[in-house]
Design a protein around this motif. Structure first.
Motif, PDB file in Angstrom:
ATOM      1  N   LEU A 190       0.796  -1.225   0.000  1.00 30.31           N
ATOM      2  CA  LEU A 190       0.000   0.000   0.000  1.00 30.31           C
ATOM      3  C   LEU A 190       0.829   1.276   0.000  1.00 30.31           C
ATOM      4  O   LEU A 190       0.560   2.210  -0.752  1.00 30.31           O
ATOM      5  CB  LEU A 190      -0.947  -0.007   1.203  1.00 30.31           C
ATOM      6  N   ARG A 191       1.835   1.356   0.870  1.00 29.82           N
ATOM      7  CA  ARG A 191       2.589   2.611   0.939  1.00 29.82           C
ATOM      8  C   ARG A 191       3.353   2.873  -0.356  1.00 29.82           C
ATOM      9  O   ARG A 191       3.603   4.022  -0.721  1.00 29.82           O
ATOM     10  CB  ARG A 191       3.516   2.639   2.152  1.00 29.82           C
ATOM     11  N   TRP A 192       3.712   1.794  -1.069  1.00 31.23           N
ATOM     12  CA  TRP A 192       4.370   1.956  -2.365  1.00 31.23           C
ATOM     13  C   TRP A 192       3.371   2.414  -3.419  1.00 31.23           C
ATOM     14  O   TRP A 192       3.690   3.242  -4.277  1.00 31.23           O
ATOM     15  CB  TRP A 192       5.020   0.645  -2.787  1.00 31.23           C
ATOM     16  N   LEU A 193       2.162   1.873  -3.355  1.00 30.98           N
ATOM     17  CA  LEU A 193       1.136   2.239  -4.328  1.00 30.98           C
ATOM     18  C   LEU A 193       0.788   3.716  -4.220  1.00 30.98           C
ATOM     19  O   LEU A 193       0.729   4.439  -5.225  1.00 30.98           O
ATOM     20  CB  LEU A 193      -0.108   1.377  -4.105  1.00 30.98           C
ATOM     21  N   TYR A 194       0.592   4.179  -2.994  1.00 32.45           N
ATOM     22  CA  TYR A 194       0.168   5.571  -2.815  1.00 32.45           C
ATOM     23  C   TYR A 194       1.322   6.561  -2.926  1.00 32.45           C
ATOM     24  O   TYR A 194       1.095   7.771  -3.001  1.00 32.45           O
ATOM     25  CB  TYR A 194      -0.565   5.720  -1.480  1.00 32.45           C
ATOM     26  N   ALA A 195       2.544   6.079  -2.941  1.00 31.84           N
ATOM     27  CA  ALA A 195       3.699   6.947  -3.173  1.00 31.84           C
ATOM     28  C   ALA A 195       4.062   7.019  -4.652  1.00 31.84           C
ATOM     29  O   ALA A 195       5.026   7.688  -5.023  1.00 31.84           O
ATOM     30  CB  ALA A 195       4.898   6.465  -2.363  1.00 31.84           C
ATOM     31  N   THR A 196       3.298   6.343  -5.492  1.00 31.04           N
ATOM     32  CA  THR A 196       3.583   6.295  -6.923  1.00 31.04           C
ATOM     33  C   THR A 196       2.926   7.480  -7.637  1.00 31.04           C
ATOM     34  O   THR A 196       1.801   7.862  -7.320  1.00 31.04           O
ATOM     35  CB  THR A 196       3.064   4.978  -7.527  1.00 31.04           C
ATOM     36  N   SER A 197       3.652   8.035  -8.583  1.00 31.84           N
ATOM     37  CA  SER A 197       3.125   9.138  -9.388  1.00 31.84           C
ATOM     38  C   SER A 197       3.751   9.074 -10.768  1.00 31.84           C
ATOM     39  O   SER A 197       4.701   8.318 -11.007  1.00 31.84           O
ATOM     40  CB  SER A 197       3.447  10.493  -8.742  1.00 31.84           C
ATOM     41  N   LYS A 198       3.232   9.882 -11.670  1.00 31.23           N
ATOM     42  CA  LYS A 198       3.801   9.938 -13.018  1.00 31.23           C
ATOM     43  C   LYS A 198       5.246  10.420 -12.971  1.00 31.23           C
ATOM     44  O   LYS A 198       6.105   9.943 -13.720  1.00 31.23           O
ATOM     45  CB  LYS A 198       2.968  10.866 -13.908  1.00 31.23           C
ATOM     46  N   GLU A 199       5.525  11.358 -12.066  1.00 28.09           N
ATOM     47  CA  GLU A 199       6.882  11.900 -11.944  1.00 28.09           C
ATOM     48  C   GLU A 199       7.814  10.902 -11.261  1.00 28.09           C
ATOM     49  O   GLU A 199       9.025  10.919 -11.481  1.00 28.09           O
ATOM     50  CB  GLU A 199       6.861  13.205 -11.152  1.00 28.09           C
ATOM     51  N   SER A 200       7.265  10.039 -10.418  1.00 27.90           N
ATOM     52  CA  SER A 200       8.081   9.087  -9.666  1.00 27.90           C
ATOM     53  C   SER A 200       7.374   7.738  -9.603  1.00 27.90           C
ATOM     54  O   SER A 200       6.840   7.343  -8.572  1.00 27.90           O
ATOM     55  CB  SER A 200       8.341   9.621  -8.254  1.00 27.90           C
ATOM     56  N   LYS A 230      -8.258   4.766   6.230  1.00 26.69           N
ATOM     57  CA  LYS A 230      -8.871   5.870   5.503  1.00 26.69           C
ATOM     58  C   LYS A 230      -9.751   5.326   4.380  1.00 26.69           C
ATOM     59  O   LYS A 230      -9.428   4.337   3.745  1.00 26.69           O
ATOM     60  CB  LYS A 230      -7.799   6.798   4.936  1.00 26.69           C
ATOM     61  N   GLU A 231     -10.864   6.009   4.155  1.00 29.37           N
ATOM     62  CA  GLU A 231     -11.845   5.485   3.215  1.00 29.37           C
ATOM     63  C   GLU A 231     -11.570   5.875   1.770  1.00 29.37           C
ATOM     64  O   GLU A 231     -11.929   5.145   0.850  1.00 29.37           O
ATOM     65  CB  GLU A 231     -13.249   5.958   3.615  1.00 29.37           C
ATOM     66  N   SER A 232     -10.931   7.020   1.558  1.00 26.66           N
ATOM     67  CA  SER A 232     -10.766   7.498   0.185  1.00 26.66           C
ATOM     68  C   SER A 232      -9.310   7.463  -0.250  1.00 26.66           C
ATOM     69  O   SER A 232      -8.381   7.563   0.570  1.00 26.66           O
ATOM     70  CB  SER A 232     -11.296   8.934   0.056  1.00 26.66           C
ATOM     71  N   ASP A 233      -9.125   7.339  -1.559  1.00 31.80           N
ATOM     72  CA  ASP A 233      -7.771   7.381  -2.122  1.00 31.80           C
ATOM     73  C   ASP A 233      -7.112   8.721  -1.848  1.00 31.80           C
ATOM     74  O   ASP A 233      -5.905   8.788  -1.600  1.00 31.80           O
ATOM     75  CB  ASP A 233      -7.820   7.132  -3.630  1.00 31.80           C
ATOM     76  N   GLN A 234      -7.890   9.797  -1.874  1.00 36.66           N
ATOM     77  CA  GLN A 234      -7.314  11.129  -1.675  1.00 36.66           C
ATOM     78  C   GLN A 234      -6.760  11.279  -0.259  1.00 36.66           C
ATOM     79  O   GLN A 234      -5.705  11.882  -0.066  1.00 36.66           O
ATOM     80  CB  GLN A 234      -8.374  12.204  -1.962  1.00 36.66           C
ATOM     81  N   GLU A 235      -7.464  10.737   0.734  1.00 35.78           N
ATOM     82  CA  GLU A 235      -6.940  10.773   2.100  1.00 35.78           C
ATOM     83  C   GLU A 235      -5.634   9.989   2.189  1.00 35.78           C
ATOM     84  O   GLU A 235      -4.674  10.422   2.840  1.00 35.78           O
ATOM     85  CB  GLU A 235      -7.958  10.168   3.064  1.00 35.78           C
ATOM     86  N   PRO A 293       9.037   3.422 -17.383  1.00 38.75           N
ATOM     87  CA  PRO A 293       7.653   3.398 -17.854  1.00 38.75           C
ATOM     88  C   PRO A 293       6.697   3.804 -16.736  1.00 38.75           C
ATOM     89  O   PRO A 293       6.960   3.573 -15.558  1.00 38.75           O
ATOM     90  CB  PRO A 293       7.439   1.937 -18.270  1.00 38.75           C
ATOM     91  N   ASN A 294       5.599   4.383 -17.123  1.00 42.53           N
ATOM     92  CA  ASN A 294       4.616   4.836 -16.146  1.00 42.53           C
ATOM     93  C   ASN A 294       3.817   3.659 -15.592  1.00 42.53           C
ATOM     94  O   ASN A 294       3.831   2.556 -16.152  1.00 42.53           O
ATOM     95  CB  ASN A 294       3.667   5.845 -16.806  1.00 42.53           C
ATOM     96  N   ILE A 295       3.129   3.891 -14.496  1.00 43.25           N
ATOM     97  CA  ILE A 295       2.190   2.930 -13.919  1.00 43.25           C
ATOM     98  C   ILE A 295       0.829   3.616 -13.862  1.00 43.25           C
ATOM     99  O   ILE A 295       0.702   4.696 -13.266  1.00 43.25           O
ATOM    100  CB  ILE A 295       2.612   2.486 -12.501  1.00 43.25           C
ATOM    101  N   LYS A 296      -0.159   3.028 -14.496  1.00 43.36           N
ATOM    102  CA  LYS A 296      -1.496   3.615 -14.490  1.00 43.36           C
ATOM    103  C   LYS A 296      -2.134   3.388 -13.128  1.00 43.36           C
ATOM    104  O   LYS A 296      -2.222   2.250 -12.655  1.00 43.36           O
ATOM    105  CB  LYS A 296      -2.359   2.993 -15.589  1.00 43.36           C
ATOM    106  N   LEU A 297      -2.548   4.482 -12.489  1.00 42.94           N
ATOM    107  CA  LEU A 297      -3.090   4.393 -11.154  1.00 42.94           C
ATOM    108  C   LEU A 297      -4.607   4.438 -11.182  1.00 42.94           C
ATOM    109  O   LEU A 297      -5.208   5.202 -11.949  1.00 42.94           O
ATOM    110  CB  LEU A 297      -2.552   5.560 -10.316  1.00 42.94           C
ATOM    111  N   PRO A 298      -5.267   3.636 -10.368  1.00 40.78           N
ATOM    112  CA  PRO A 298      -6.726   3.525 -10.464  1.00 40.78           C
ATOM    113  C   PRO A 298      -7.460   4.803 -10.174  1.00 40.78           C
ATOM    114  O   PRO A 298      -8.542   5.052 -10.726  1.00 40.78           O
ATOM    115  CB  PRO A 298      -7.072   2.445  -9.427  1.00 40.78           C
ATOM    116  N   TRP A 299      -6.909   5.686  -9.319  1.00 38.11           N
ATOM    117  CA  TRP A 299      -7.618   6.920  -8.985  1.00 38.11           C
ATOM    118  C   TRP A 299      -7.433   8.016 -10.025  1.00 38.11           C
ATOM    119  O   TRP A 299      -7.979   9.103  -9.882  1.00 38.11           O
ATOM    120  CB  TRP A 299      -7.178   7.431  -7.615  1.00 38.11           C
ATOM    121  N   THR A 300      -6.651   7.751 -11.078  1.00 39.54           N
ATOM    122  CA  THR A 300      -6.497   8.740 -12.153  1.00 39.54           C
ATOM    123  C   THR A 300      -7.383   8.408 -13.358  1.00 39.54           C
ATOM    124  O   THR A 300      -7.359   9.118 -14.341  1.00 39.54           O
ATOM    125  CB  THR A 300      -5.035   8.808 -12.619  1.00 39.54           C
ATOM    126  N   GLU A 301      -8.119   7.337 -13.263  1.00 33.12           N
ATOM    127  CA  GLU A 301      -8.950   6.924 -14.395  1.00 33.12           C
ATOM    128  C   GLU A 301     -10.212   7.788 -14.478  1.00 33.12           C
ATOM    129  O   GLU A 301     -10.707   8.293 -13.484  1.00 33.12           O
ATOM    130  CB  GLU A 301      -9.340   5.445 -14.245  1.00 33.12           C
TER     131      GLU A 301
END
Length: 423
Positions: A9-19, A311-316, A415-423
């Protein structure tokens, strides 16, 4: 079979297009790649690793890895494909090749360097056996037909309740920030400098100076930075990555199990001879890698993952992850990672170059150390292009009689990783 995400989880939520939190291992073979044999080797290899043939899904508000029976993607390109997307057949792992290069791309939250090395041992065994029509030794290599033990599948941190409580220390002081110190705030060109050193010569140097590969590279980098900024107020603090498997009694686990030992280049150490400095750094590593201390670090990771799950939301969850990344950037000057000797067995004779790339840590500079086919490769992974710290490190090598080869400089392209909350 479904796997609930926890350590990931902490790796997933630390992932971004820039990193993008991704491991990219580039292997240059002796000969041109045979794409048909590579296809066969990848298919056979991935049958051996069913826990990597998965796709990310959301179920009841939580993320899971579900079985993914689509083919693992192999492309004839050095660019790779976007993971967790249609391009990758929704896998978090993919391969590509060009000329005599083979590349593995895998989501860092799914495994670490230790786990990725296992996959590559299997792949190289199958590829080289068929490519060169020889029978390679099977010892130490995971092969199709093996019974896959539960210890490979099970997350050794999930639901672990007997970890020691982390010590309540005072907040760690700020570390010297390389980007601010060098005025590189406007330099956003992610770059990798690759340096090769003879394994036997560097190991002899370590033996003579009471060092080891990870601690010595950390020390030489610390010395180089100290000479650039002799009057810096903040301490030089190197985070040396630590494999948590031994302390967790989980040697077979495929998960990302990485902690860190904090190596501080204290002011009083600056005038010490190198061997005394190395002894001090090894002492810091020894103390921080005692089982209970490693388990305290693992408990901290568990706390972060449990907080994310609460936390309930991806944004949190993204907000929490951002705070943790900012804290890491504040207390660490640079990161050094050494998986250990690759031990690709007899396949190493066919390997000419080996590079391990990841997103650079939050502090802006990560040094990945690889030991393959008689040579150490140091990949300086930077969020900037300036060679100021590489040049200072190379000067440190020269002054200590260590022969090196600056092999090349590349854009740090992952290469990028497509994140579910950006769809």
């Amino acid at each position: 079979m479904e796997q609930k995400l926890f350590t990931e989880l902490r790796w997933l939520y630390a992932t971004s297009k820039e990193s993008p939190n991704e491991i990219r291992i580039r292997i240059r073979m002796r000969d041109l790649i045979d794409s048909d044999i590579l296809r066969h080797a990848v298919d056979t290899t991935m049958e051996r690793y069913p826990y990597f043939r998965v796709e990310l899904r959301k179920k009841d508000g939580q993320y899971i890895f579900a079985e993914n029976h689509r083919p693992i993607v192999i492309t004839n390109s050095l660019r790779g494909v976007v993971l967790n997307s249609e391009e990758s057949n929704y896998h978090m792992i993919a391969f590509c090749w060009q000329d005599n290069w083979i590349i593995l791309d895998v989501f860092h939250g799914m495994t670490d360097g230790t786990g990725a090395y296992e996959v590559l041992r299997t792949l190289l065994y199958y590829y080289c056996s068929e490519r060169y029509a020889i029978k390679l030794k099977e010892e130490g290599i995971r092969l199709l037909g093996d019974e896959i033990p539960d210890e490979e599948w099970a997350d050794p941190l999930a639901y672990r309740t007997n970890l020691p409580l982390p010590r309540r220390n005072e907040q760690m002081s700020d570390a010297l920030n390389l980007i601010a110190s060098a005025g590189l705030e406007e330099d956003h060109r992610h770059t990798v400098y690759s340096i090769a050193i003879s394994e036997s010569e560097f190991m002899s140097f370590n033996l003579d100076n009471d060092g080891s590969p990870g601690t010595m590279v950390s020390l030489l980098l610390s010395r180089a930075i100290a000479k650039l900024y002799p009057d810096a107020e903040n301490i030089i603090r190197i985070a040396l990555c630590v494999n948590q498997r031994k302390a967790l009694h989980a040697p077979l686990a495929h998960h990302t199990l990485v902690g860190g030992a904090m190596l501080e280049f204290k002011d009083k150490m600056r005038d010490w001879p190198l061997d005394r400095q190395a002894t001090a750094y090894r002492g810091m590593v020894f103390a921080q890698t005692q089982e209970e201390n490693v388990l305290m670090g693992a408990a901290s990771h568990n706390g972060i993952n449990s907080l994310l799950l609460s936390k309930e939301s991806d944004q949190e969850r993204l907000g929490i992850s951002g705070q943790i990344n900012a804290l890491s950037a504040r207390v660490v000057t640079a990161t050094v990672s050494y998986v250990g000797k690759a031990n690709y067995q007899e396949a190493e004779q066919y390997i000419r170059d080996f590079r391990l790339w990841t997103s650079s840590a939050a502090d802006g500079l990560t040094v990945e150390i690889s030991a393959v086919n008689g040579r150490f490769t140091l990949d300086f992974l930077q969020t900037f292009s300036s060679p100021v710290f590489v040049n200072a490190f190379l000067k440190e090598l020269e002054e200590n009689g260590i022969v090196y080869d600056l092999q090349d400089v590349n854009e740090l392209e992952l290469p990028n990783i497509k994140l579910p909350w950006t769809e």
